[in-house]
Enzyme design. Structure first.
Site, mmCIF file in Angstrom:
data_model
loop_
_atom_site.group_PDB
_atom_site.id
_atom_site.type_symbol
_atom_site.label_atom_id
_atom_site.label_comp_id
_atom_site.label_asym_id
_atom_site.label_seq_id
_atom_site.Cartn_x
_atom_site.Cartn_y
_atom_site.Cartn_z
ATOM 1 N N LYS A 36 -2.653 -11.042 -15.576
ATOM 2 C CA LYS A 36 -1.828 -10.963 -14.362
ATOM 3 C C LYS A 36 -1.938 -9.561 -13.751
ATOM 4 O O LYS A 36 -2.433 -8.631 -14.392
ATOM 5 C CB LYS A 36 -0.375 -11.301 -14.696
ATOM 6 C CG LYS A 36 0.301 -10.351 -15.656
ATOM 7 C CD LYS A 36 1.730 -10.771 -15.899
ATOM 8 C CE LYS A 36 2.426 -9.792 -16.821
ATOM 9 N NZ LYS A 36 3.864 -9.914 -16.796
ATOM 10 N N TYR A 248 -0.027 20.222 0.977
ATOM 11 C CA TYR A 248 1.231 20.000 1.690
ATOM 12 C C TYR A 248 2.386 20.748 1.024
ATOM 13 O O TYR A 248 2.487 20.759 -0.212
ATOM 14 C CB TYR A 248 1.595 18.514 1.650
ATOM 15 C CG TYR A 248 0.836 17.644 2.616
ATOM 16 C CD1 TYR A 248 0.870 17.893 3.985
ATOM 17 C CD2 TYR A 248 0.115 16.558 2.146
ATOM 18 C CE1 TYR A 248 0.183 17.065 4.872
ATOM 19 C CE2 TYR A 248 -0.579 15.725 3.022
ATOM 20 C CZ TYR A 248 -0.534 15.985 4.388
ATOM 21 O OH TYR A 248 -1.208 15.171 5.249
#
Ligand SMILES: Cc1ncc(COP(=O)(O)O)c(C=O)c1O
Length: 347
Positions: A36, A248
């Protein structure tokens, strides 16, 4: 998938097969390979094609994933673990998929009375997630199923704390009590996931083990081998002086002149911002991620300006377990968040 990307994942076929064989031999059961969530980020189709020779069943979380397996030639039994939208039951039947039922109410929504429908009942033995909790509801479900042509092929439950012996024995006991109350031959009886098998929980009444993490080799066991590596190419090298900043928010200020490398991957590629300052590996050296990770880029400290080769973000020198430790999470999350757009190369 980005065919031409400069950030890529490698999947080690031999290690994946080794791990699958290990769990089959150790448990002495048939293997339900849990693939999954894009095989915990490893790439569902790549993993399914490799495991096709070892897995007895594949378990996925959605109808879409199950369909994608069928469309790509996987003919093994497929179990959908999560609830599905019953408006699409025709697709389930056309593709010979097995579904999980969690309540009488769900059963009552199954409108087609056909022997093509294959069901696994999920029993909630303590996790309080999916599954039925009471013997009474189980009996009601069984009686209801008897009025239909459906095939009741499987029954299962899930351990919430497979590393805790007391909880696990309590859940196992509850599961076996419910199982014993049923006069029915199941093809699939399954309870154990990776840690349960590693902790030697042997449940003779079960037929299969349901293994995810261990297949990918990202659990704390000397018997399994990691399957996934994540690499990025250095797209730019530059010299940064001590007065400057990197990235940043000006979060990184070098104490002295230093060489940095820019990588073309960031938090949109599954390397979340908390990865700042964690180790990566390049050309025989450990180094670190500096400054804030950007959306599609990040910077690393270069050990010297002439380093060559690709940067290992996860792999033989930087394990998913170590990354998980740095991020204060579990290895499941580290690989599962690696997005589908990253190229997967089977080696
Ligand atoms: C229902 C179910 N079965 C099996 C597994 C596999 O567990 P593991 O990855 O610990 O082997 C999971 C994982 O989340 C699960 O939800």
């Amino acid at each position: 998938m980005d065919k031409y990307g400069l950030t890529y994942i490698t999947i080690n076929r031999a290690n994946l097969l080794h791990n699958a064989r290990f769990f089959k031999e150790k448990s002495n059961k048939q293997l339900i390979a849990v693939i999954k969530s894009n095989a915990y980020g490893h790439g569902m189709l790549e993993v399914a094609k490799i495991l096709n020779e070892e897995a007895d069943v594949f378990a996925v979380d959605s109808l879409d994933n199950a369909l994608s397996l069928r469309k790509n030639g996987i003919t093994k039994p497929i179990l959908i673990l999560n609830p599905i939208d019953y408006n699409y039951l025709d697709i389930v039947l056309e593709n010979d998929l097995m579904i999980t039922v969690n309540s009488l109410t769900e059963l009552q929504k199954l409108t087609q009375d056909t022997d093509k429908l294959k069901l696994h009942i999920k029993v909630d033995t303590g996790m309080n997630r999916f599954g039925i909790k009471s013997q009474h509801e189980l009996d009601e479900m069984l009686n209801y199923i008897k009025t239909k042509k459906w095939q009741l092929v499987g029954i299962y439950s899930h351990f919430h704390s497979p590393n805790d012996e007391i909880y696990s024995i309590r859940q196992q006991k509850r599961f076996l009590e419910m199982l014993e109350s049923i006069d029915h031959e199941f093809t699939y009886i399954h309870l154990c996931s990776t840690s349960a098998v590693l902790n030697n929980l042997d449940i003779p009444e079960t037929t299969h083990v349901r293994i995810g993490l261990g297949l990918y080799g990202i659990c704390d066991s000397p018997d399994v081998k990691p399957v996934l590596s994540l690499y990025a190419k250095i797209v730019l090298k530059k010299l940064v002086s001590a007065e400057e900043i990197v990235g940043y928010g000006a979060k990184f200020k070098p104490k002295q002149d230093m060489w940095i490398g820019v990588l073309p991957c960031g938090y949109a590629d599954g390397i979340i911002r908390h990865n700042t300052s964690r180790q990566v590996y390049i050309d025989g050296h450990y180094t670190d991620i500096i400054g804030s990770v950007c959306m599609n880029a990040m910077m690393i400290r270069l050990p010297h300006p002439h380093v060559e080769g690709d940067v290992e973000l996860i792999g033989p020198h930087v394990s998913a377990l170590e990354v998980a430790h740095h991020l204060n999470t579990i290895s499941y999350e580290v690989t599962t968040i690696l997005p589908a757009h990253l190229k997967r190369i089977v080696i």
